[in-house]
Write a protein that holds these residues in place. Structure first.
Motif, mmCIF file in Angstrom:
data_model
loop_
_atom_site.group_PDB
_atom_site.id
_atom_site.type_symbol
_atom_site.label_atom_id
_atom_site.label_comp_id
_atom_site.label_asym_id
_atom_site.label_seq_id
_atom_site.Cartn_x
_atom_site.Cartn_y
_atom_site.Cartn_z
ATOM 1 N N LEU A 66 97.806 34.903 -10.595
ATOM 2 C CA LEU A 66 97.322 35.657 -9.289
ATOM 3 C C LEU A 66 96.131 36.273 -9.330
ATOM 4 N N GLU A 88 96.654 37.607 -3.002
ATOM 5 C CA GLU A 88 97.690 36.212 -3.022
ATOM 6 C C GLU A 88 96.943 35.221 -3.268
ATOM 7 N N SER A 102 104.040 35.539 -6.283
ATOM 8 C CA SER A 102 103.603 36.205 -5.095
ATOM 9 C C SER A 102 103.303 37.795 -5.688
#
Length: 163
Positions: A66, A88, A102
């Motif tokens: 991420l 994100e 996430s």
């Protein structure tokens, strides 16, 4: 000491003069802080780039790649505070189905997950156990906004200082 050992010691000393080894710290199974691995960072790089290397290592090895962006280093009351933006993956929306990693659905959720995420991010960026010069504090953003909507990572909602 034999010649080979002297050469190895000299080479190792040279490496330590060029690089710092910054710890990535997390929680073990007893919720105690422990060093997970080290990131080799060239000492001659500007601080912003050193922080970016730490962000890249954390992203890749701890947070499913991420995006973690170092937005800058700001001065607050004579202290150097890094601003870190947690992003994100493209296409993610809170409240919509998502089948991948996430921040909102995985790393900010649950007491244990939130504590682990908070510890890895704050301790690894702040380097509290390392006496070498570094930043004094850190502020986290989520998608370029103050991180306020996640109860299990409340520590990340405020400026966190090294000492």
């Amino acid at each position: 000491m034999c010649i080979r050992d002297r050469i190895q010691a000299t080479n190792l000393q040279h490496v330590y003069q060029l690089y710092e080894f910054r710890a990535v710290t997390g929680l073990n199974h007893q919720d105690r802080k422990e060093k997970l691995f080290f990131v080799k960072i060239e000492q001659a790089l500007p601080l912003h780039l050193q922080l970016s290397l730490m962000a890249e290592a954390l992203s890749r090895h701890c947070f499913s790649s991420l995006p973690i962006e170092v937005q800058g280093i700001q001065e607050y009351d004579g202290k150097m505070v890094a601003v870190i933006n947690l992003k994100e993956f493209e296409g993610f929306e809170i409240g919509k189905p998502w089948h991948g990693a996430s921040w909102a659905h995985l790393y900010f959720q649950g007491s244990a997950g939130g504590a682990s995420t908070s510890t890895i991010l704050t301790e690894s960026f702040l380097q509290r156990d390392n006496p070498l010069p570094w930043i004094d504090g850190i502020v986290f953003l989520y998608e370029e906004q103050p991180l306020r909507q996640f109860e299990h990572v409340a520590l990340l909602e405020r400026t966190v200082f090294r000492k």
